[in-house]
Design an enzyme around this catalytic site. Structure first.
Site, PDB file in Angstrom:
ATOM      1  N   ASP A  44       0.842  -1.192   0.000  1.00  0.00           N
ATOM      2  CA  ASP A  44       0.000   0.000   0.000  1.00  0.00           C
ATOM      3  C   ASP A  44       0.882   1.247   0.000  1.00  0.00           C
ATOM      4  O   ASP A  44       1.605   1.508   0.965  1.00  0.00           O
ATOM      5  CB  ASP A  44      -0.886  -0.023   1.256  1.00  0.00           C
ATOM      6  CG  ASP A  44      -2.013   0.987   1.217  1.00  0.00           C
ATOM      7  OD1 ASP A  44      -2.196   1.645   0.181  1.00  0.00           O
ATOM      8  OD2 ASP A  44      -2.724   1.108   2.227  1.00  0.00           O
ATOM      9  N   ASP A  45       0.868   2.007  -1.100  1.00  0.00           N
ATOM     10  CA  ASP A  45       1.658   3.240  -1.234  1.00  0.00           C
ATOM     11  C   ASP A  45       3.157   2.982  -1.280  1.00  0.00           C
ATOM     12  O   ASP A  45       3.944   3.818  -0.830  1.00  0.00           O
ATOM     13  CB  ASP A  45       1.359   4.220  -0.091  1.00  0.00           C
ATOM     14  CG  ASP A  45       0.007   4.887  -0.198  1.00  0.00           C
ATOM     15  OD1 ASP A  45      -0.801   4.470  -1.052  1.00  0.00           O
ATOM     16  OD2 ASP A  45      -0.242   5.826   0.572  1.00  0.00           O
ATOM     17  N   CYS A  85      -5.861   4.408  -3.965  1.00  0.00           N
ATOM     18  CA  CYS A  85      -6.133   3.050  -3.473  1.00  0.00           C
ATOM     19  C   CYS A  85      -7.350   2.333  -4.060  1.00  0.00           C
ATOM     20  O   CYS A  85      -7.224   1.324  -4.754  1.00  0.00           O
ATOM     21  CB  CYS A  85      -6.291   3.088  -1.956  1.00  0.00           C
ATOM     22  SG  CYS A  85      -4.885   3.779  -1.065  1.00  0.00           S
ATOM     23  N   LYS A 139      -5.970  -5.157   3.879  1.00  0.00           N
ATOM     24  CA  LYS A 139      -6.757  -3.942   3.660  1.00  0.00           C
ATOM     25  C   LYS A 139      -7.725  -4.177   2.508  1.00  0.00           C
ATOM     26  O   LYS A 139      -7.310  -4.446   1.390  1.00  0.00           O
ATOM     27  CB  LYS A 139      -5.813  -2.778   3.343  1.00  0.00           C
ATOM     28  CG  LYS A 139      -6.496  -1.538   2.808  1.00  0.00           C
ATOM     29  CD  LYS A 139      -5.489  -0.454   2.475  1.00  0.00           C
ATOM     30  CE  LYS A 139      -6.119   0.662   1.664  1.00  0.00           C
ATOM     31  NZ  LYS A 139      -5.186   1.766   1.395  1.00  0.00           N
ATOM     32  N   HIS A 141     -10.801  -1.969   1.503  1.00  0.00           N
ATOM     33  CA  HIS A 141     -10.984  -0.645   0.892  1.00  0.00           C
ATOM     34  C   HIS A 141     -11.844  -0.676  -0.375  1.00  0.00           C
ATOM     35  O   HIS A 141     -11.675   0.145  -1.271  1.00  0.00           O
ATOM     36  CB  HIS A 141      -9.626   0.006   0.590  1.00  0.00           C
ATOM     37  CG  HIS A 141      -9.683   1.508   0.700  1.00  0.00           C
ATOM     38  ND1 HIS A 141      -8.578   2.304   0.585  1.00  0.00           N
ATOM     39  CD2 HIS A 141     -10.731   2.356   0.923  1.00  0.00           C
ATOM     40  CE1 HIS A 141      -8.914   3.574   0.728  1.00  0.00           C
ATOM     41  NE2 HIS A 141     -10.222   3.625   0.943  1.00  0.00           N
ATOM     42  N   HIS A 277       1.558   2.593   3.790  1.00  0.00           N
ATOM     43  CA  HIS A 277       0.598   3.695   3.939  1.00  0.00           C
ATOM     44  C   HIS A 277       0.628   4.187   5.388  1.00  0.00           C
ATOM     45  O   HIS A 277       0.932   3.427   6.305  1.00  0.00           O
ATOM     46  CB  HIS A 277      -0.794   3.172   3.576  1.00  0.00           C
ATOM     47  CG  HIS A 277      -1.844   4.215   3.379  1.00  0.00           C
ATOM     48  ND1 HIS A 277      -2.337   4.981   4.412  1.00  0.00           N
ATOM     49  CD2 HIS A 277      -2.526   4.607   2.273  1.00  0.00           C
ATOM     50  CE1 HIS A 277      -3.273   5.797   3.948  1.00  0.00           C
ATOM     51  NE2 HIS A 277      -3.404   5.593   2.645  1.00  0.00           N
ATOM     52  N   ASN A 330      -0.259   1.788  -5.852  1.00  0.00           N
ATOM     53  CA  ASN A 330       0.033   3.075  -6.501  1.00  0.00           C
ATOM     54  C   ASN A 330       1.407   3.528  -6.031  1.00  0.00           C
ATOM     55  O   ASN A 330       2.101   2.802  -5.306  1.00  0.00           O
ATOM     56  CB  ASN A 330      -1.033   4.139  -6.197  1.00  0.00           C
ATOM     57  CG  ASN A 330      -1.432   4.241  -4.742  1.00  0.00           C
ATOM     58  OD1 ASN A 330      -2.563   3.915  -4.372  1.00  0.00           O
ATOM     59  ND2 ASN A 330      -0.512   4.676  -3.887  1.00  0.00           N
ATOM     60  N   LYS A 354       2.208   9.588  -5.327  1.00  0.00           N
ATOM     61  CA  LYS A 354       0.844   9.088  -5.215  1.00  0.00           C
ATOM     62  C   LYS A 354      -0.165  10.168  -5.597  1.00  0.00           C
ATOM     63  O   LYS A 354       0.004  11.343  -5.281  1.00  0.00           O
ATOM     64  CB  LYS A 354       0.580   8.640  -3.777  1.00  0.00           C
ATOM     65  CG  LYS A 354      -0.861   8.251  -3.490  1.00  0.00           C
ATOM     66  CD  LYS A 354      -1.063   7.898  -2.035  1.00  0.00           C
ATOM     67  CE  LYS A 354      -2.530   7.577  -1.754  1.00  0.00           C
ATOM     68  NZ  LYS A 354      -2.760   7.139  -0.366  1.00  0.00           N
TER      69      LYS A 354
END
Length: 513
Positions: A44-45, A85, A139, A141, A277, A330, A354
């Site tokens: 994530d990120d 995301c 996650k 989302h 993240h 991302n 991002k």
């Protein structure tokens, strides 16, 4: 082109049911009598330049991911369909670009309802029908259909209720089980966080049921940090929730899922990490271990946790027949000031971060290991997107999928097996920024509809002046940093790419080369 590198010592609606019946009536290819397990790890990120195998000059060391790259194939031109995301996760699981969904721009929140339509074919649904045991850890989302308090139940009948804006938590009856979640989309077993780790409610759901009611409250943390460091928003939380233990918890849950598997049935595990993240909360043993502050330390913790999962595969003797994919949803949230402070470029030499339409917003690390199938130590520069997973799984199993409802997925299996240097039939790849800017990529050329980053990098949006360009054009083969805008110099490329982008956006089935 492939290059060799030195070795490194549910419930199912009628339309979906018809799609799955089509799959069931098709015999797999002879070469897939013993289909591989599939482990898909989504960070994530995480930035393109955060892995040392992509950025040897960086201040972060990722030995476990570097080893994964050495044991398989490393893609240098892989992209998330969006630079934030939720849209990427929609595309990953459905094979459709996110602007085709009910939320064409933006992200969901923790109290949002399910974004993926209940009749939509998904990767886990396809694999479940093919005999896989499917699991999701991490996650989510993509929304949960929280149960409403009786006085607000009628709101649920509105088509975009909980999608364009999240539900009011005062309207939710947390004592009742949610009405829908990932299990309704093809997953047999789930353990997940509703949204990002900085968005309430802070709680876990196992098999789509809350493990603990969110009866406590947090005032938030590092609220003035500019969405960096140990930042999280105020809101409801489970009394025992510990932000620093989320990453280890997901690792343990993934390991437990692997230990429950039987050799008689292949598995698919979608492990969606909530890191790096925010909040950046590395455990004590990782603090100060990188040269890129809390963020770099957290990335090194991510690397170590992935290493634990891979070791579990080894210990269970599952590695030899498991296709492992590691990537990110991302680019990194890494402001220019951080690059100057730490001397670490989280997006490598790419422009942006991002949220942006620039390469730093959506070009992501992408590693694939499949012993005996993917040649170790190879590097591919084939452009690809995370939306290609569904078509790749169908190709791997030798089953068809409905191209009229999976418009944007193309199989990368021929690239993985070394049979083709490019993704067959893929006409182009399309990106979207956090503000809805579109970009299209074909060959070396990238066209951006709009001026500015479209995301977090300033200037975000510029108003075109009379007689001046309305978009941007870059040749990434000679200018991967997107430093020289060629929009006015090559109007024929602008026109060709604009026409193709419009065709793809208007199409209701796959556009092929």
């Amino acid at each position: 082109m492939l290059k060799q590198v030195p070795p490194f010592r549910a419930r199912t609606s009628a339309p979906l049911l018809l799609s799955l019946l089509l799959l069931a009536c098709t015999h797999p290819k002879a070469t897939t009598q013993h289909p591989p397990n599939i482990l898909y790890i989504l960070a994530d990120d995480l930035g393109y330049g955060d892995l040392s195998v992509y950025n040897p000059e960086g201040k972060i060391r990722t030995p476990h991911l570097d080893r994964l790259a050495a044991e398989g194939m490393r893609f240098t031109d892989a992209h998330s369909p969006s630079s934030v995301c939720t849209p990427t996760r929609y595309a990953l699981l459905t094979g459709r670009y996110p602007w085709r969904s009910r939320l064409p721009v933006g992200v969901l929140r923790g109290y949002s309802r399910s974004l993926i339509e209940p009749d939509r074919l998904t990767v886990p649904a396809l694999l479940h029908k093919a005999g896989y045991h499917t699991g999701m850890v991490g996650k989510w989302h993509l929304g949960v259909d929280w149960a409403s308090q009786p006085a607000y139940a009628s709101l649920a009948q509105q088509p975009l209720y909980g999608i364009q804006s999240e539900m009011d938590p005062e309207h939710i009856d947390f004592a009742q089980p949610p009405l829908a979640g990932p299990r309704q989309l093809g997953f047999d077993a789930t353990y997940f966080l509703p949204a990002s780790l900085d968005m309430p409610p802070y709680c876990y759901l196992q098999n789509d049921q809350l493990t603990e009611l969110p009866t406590a409250h947090t005032e938030g943390n590092s609220l003035e940090s500019g969405y960096t460091g140990p930042f999280w928003r105020a809101g409801l939380m489970a009394p025992s929730f510990d932000f620093g233990q989320v990453l280890p918890t997901f690792t343990r849950q993934a390991q437990d899922f692997l230990r429950r598997q039987s050799s008689a049935r292949p598995f698919f595990l979608y492990l969606a990490l909530a890191a790096p993240h925010t909040p950046w909360v590395p455990s004590e043993q990782y603090r100060g271990q990188s040269g890129a502050g809390e963020y770099g330390d957290f990335v090194q913790m991510v690397d170590a946790q992935v290493g634990q999962v891979l070791r579990t595969l080894d210990s269970l003797r599952l590695s030899s027949n498991t296709l492992v994919i590691f990537t990110s949803d991302n680019g990194p949230f890494w402001r220019p000031a951080f690059s100057e402070r730490f001397g670490h470029r989280a997006a490598g030499k790419l422009r942006g971060m991002k949220g942006d339409i620039y390469e730093g917003g959506h070009r992501v690390p992408f590693l694939v290991r499949w012993p005996g199938k993917v040649k170790p130590g190879t590097v591919s520069d084939a452009p690809t997107t995370l939306a290609n997973l569904l078509a790749t799984c169908a190709d791997l199993l030798g089953v068809p999928f409905p191209e009229e409802s999976v418009e944007d997925s193309y199989s990368i299996l021929p690239v993985l097996l070394g049979r083709r240097p490019e993704v067959p039939h893929q006409p182009a790849i399309v990106h979207s920024a956090s503000n809805g800017f579109y970009a299209i990529r074909r060959g070396p050329w990238k066209l951006i509809e709009g001026l500015g980053s479209g995301g977090f990098t300033e200037p975000r949006v510029l108003t075109p002046q009379p007689g001046q360009p309305t978009g941007q054009l870059y040749n990434l083969e000679i200018d991967p940093a997107e430093s020289q805008d060629l929009y006015q110099k090559y109007p024929e490329q602008v026109q060709e790419l604009t026409t193709l982008l419009n065709e793809i956006r208007a199409s209701t089935q796959r556009v092929k080369l």
